[in-house]
Design an enzyme around this catalytic site. Structure first.
Site, short mmCIF file in Angstrom:
data_model
loop_
_atom_site.label_atom_id
_atom_site.label_comp_id
_atom_site.label_asym_id
_atom_site.label_seq_id
_atom_site.Cartn_x
_atom_site.Cartn_y
_atom_site.Cartn_z
N LYS A 13 0.84 -1.21 0.00
CA LYS A 13 0.00 0.00 0.00
C LYS A 13 0.87 1.26 0.00
O LYS A 13 0.63 2.17 -0.77
CB LYS A 13 -0.93 0.03 1.22
CG LYS A 13 -1.91 -1.13 1.29
CD LYS A 13 -2.91 -0.98 2.44
CE LYS A 13 -2.30 -0.97 3.81
NZ LYS A 13 -1.67 -2.25 4.23
N ARG A 88 -9.39 0.63 9.45
CA ARG A 88 -8.97 -0.75 9.73
C ARG A 88 -10.02 -1.51 10.49
O ARG A 88 -9.84 -2.70 10.77
CB ARG A 88 -7.69 -0.72 10.55
CG ARG A 88 -6.43 -0.93 9.69
CD ARG A 88 -5.26 -0.77 10.61
NE ARG A 88 -4.08 -1.47 10.25
CZ ARG A 88 -3.01 -0.89 9.71
NH1 ARG A 88 -3.04 0.38 9.36
NH2 ARG A 88 -1.93 -1.58 9.51
N ARG A 122 11.73 -5.75 4.75
CA ARG A 122 11.37 -4.33 4.63
C ARG A 122 12.31 -3.45 5.46
O ARG A 122 12.68 -3.79 6.58
CB ARG A 122 9.93 -4.13 5.10
CG ARG A 122 9.49 -2.69 5.03
CD ARG A 122 8.03 -2.55 4.90
NE ARG A 122 7.33 -2.79 6.16
CZ ARG A 122 6.02 -2.61 6.29
NH1 ARG A 122 5.29 -2.24 5.26
NH2 ARG A 122 5.43 -2.84 7.45
N ARG A 155 11.46 -1.92 11.07
CA ARG A 155 10.41 -1.55 12.02
C ARG A 155 10.30 -2.60 13.12
O ARG A 155 10.37 -3.79 12.85
CB ARG A 155 9.07 -1.43 11.29
CG ARG A 155 8.86 -0.07 10.68
CD ARG A 155 7.69 -0.04 9.76
NE ARG A 155 6.46 -0.59 10.33
CZ ARG A 155 5.29 -0.52 9.72
NH1 ARG A 155 5.18 0.08 8.54
NH2 ARG A 155 4.21 -1.05 10.26
N ARG A 166 -0.25 -9.28 13.32
CA ARG A 166 -0.83 -8.22 12.47
C ARG A 166 -1.69 -8.84 11.37
O ARG A 166 -2.73 -8.30 11.00
CB ARG A 166 0.27 -7.35 11.87
CG ARG A 166 0.92 -6.45 12.93
CD ARG A 166 2.23 -5.90 12.47
NE ARG A 166 2.10 -4.97 11.38
CZ ARG A 166 3.06 -4.71 10.50
NH1 ARG A 166 4.23 -5.32 10.59
NH2 ARG A 166 2.85 -3.85 9.54
P1 AMP Z 1 0.97 0.38 9.27
O1 AMP Z 1 2.15 1.29 9.13
O2 AMP Z 1 -0.22 0.83 8.49
O3 AMP Z 1 1.33 -1.07 9.03
O4 AMP Z 1 0.53 0.46 10.81
C1 AMP Z 1 1.38 0.06 11.85
C2 AMP Z 1 0.60 -0.12 13.13
O5 AMP Z 1 -0.02 1.12 13.51
C3 AMP Z 1 -0.56 -1.11 13.05
O6 AMP Z 1 -0.14 -2.46 13.23
C4 AMP Z 1 -1.46 -0.63 14.17
O7 AMP Z 1 -0.95 -1.02 15.44
C5 AMP Z 1 -1.31 0.89 14.07
N1 AMP Z 1 -2.32 1.48 13.17
C6 AMP Z 1 -2.11 2.08 11.96
N2 AMP Z 1 -3.27 2.50 11.41
C7 AMP Z 1 -4.24 2.15 12.31
C8 AMP Z 1 -5.64 2.28 12.32
N3 AMP Z 1 -6.32 2.85 11.30
N4 AMP Z 1 -6.32 1.82 13.41
C9 AMP Z 1 -5.68 1.24 14.45
N5 AMP Z 1 -4.36 1.05 14.49
C10 AMP Z 1 -3.64 1.51 13.44
#
Ligand code: AMP
Length: 210
Positions: A13, A88, A122, A155, A166
């Protein structure tokens, strides 16, 4: 255009959003990145969010929605935006509908085995947040960002056990939102490919932007 990118973590994404920013001339907003910035700036919200992120769980809706709402009020979002990683949950999707009318939702699909392989390679820039991959999208100089020269890191939530958590959170809480958007006639799908450029072709085709 107000576009939502759905799909499991590691489906591409963020990488595809970078191409769409150039193409559509609108910003991409990643709630994951907003949260990671809040953590590095040691804000109250960042401190609350950290343990959820580190364990691979979702941050509570009320924390994320407030952060996103504020970001969407900024000037650069007034002609549209690409949301990467939001909504989400079903509750977030319904809250987003109250904030604004989304035009399209693109789900980028990828099998779980491929995701495990991808996320373990990554690397992310500490400076500008750009994303790289040791095999699929290596930086020109090892562990240095091509765009800003910042250092690249892994990360914390890209550890294998956290990736598995996740993924299960994605299947349980996020994937069902596809039906919500399908019922609104807004959902389109693209399949992640080995090569980033091939995924981009799929993405542009799905969005009717070829
Ligand atoms: P991402 O960078 O999108 O993979 O997000 C990393 C982490 O941030 C996720 O595993 C969640 O813990 C948190 N996170 C990101 N976006 C959301 C969201 N819309 N709602 C809840 N947690 C989020």
């Amino acid at each position: 255009m107000k576009l939502v990118l759905l799909g499991p973590p590691g489906a591409g994404k963020g990488t595809q959003a970078e191409t769409l920013i150039d193409r559509l001339k609108i910003p991409a907003i990643s709630t994951g990145m907003l949260l990671r910035n809040a953590i590095s700036n040691k804000t109250e919200l960042g401190l609350k969010a950290k343990s959820f992120i580190d364990s691979g769980d979702l941050v509570p809706d009320e924390l994320v929605v407030g952060l996103l709402r504020e970001r969407l009020l900024e000037e650069d979002c007034q002609n549209g935006f690409i949301l990467d990683g939001f909504p989400r949950t079903q509750a977030q999707a319904e809250m987003l509908d109250k904030i604004c009318a989304i035009d399209k939702v693109l789900s980028i699909e990828l099998a779980d085995e491929k995701i495990l392989q991808r996320l373990s390679g990554r690397r992310v820039c500490n400076g500008c947040g750009a994303s790289y991959h040791t095999i699929f999208k290596p930086s020109k100089v090892d562990m240095i960002c091509d765009s800003c020269g910042g250092g690249l890191t892994i990360r914390d939530d890209d550890k294998p056990e956290t990736i598995k958590r996740r993924l299960s959170v994605y299947h349980e809480q996020t994937e069902p939102i596809k039906a919500y958007y399908k019922a609104q006639g807004k959902l389109c799908e693209a399949y992640g490919q080995e090569d980033v450029k091939d995924t981009t072709k799929e993405v542009l085709k799905a969005l009717g932007l070829e």
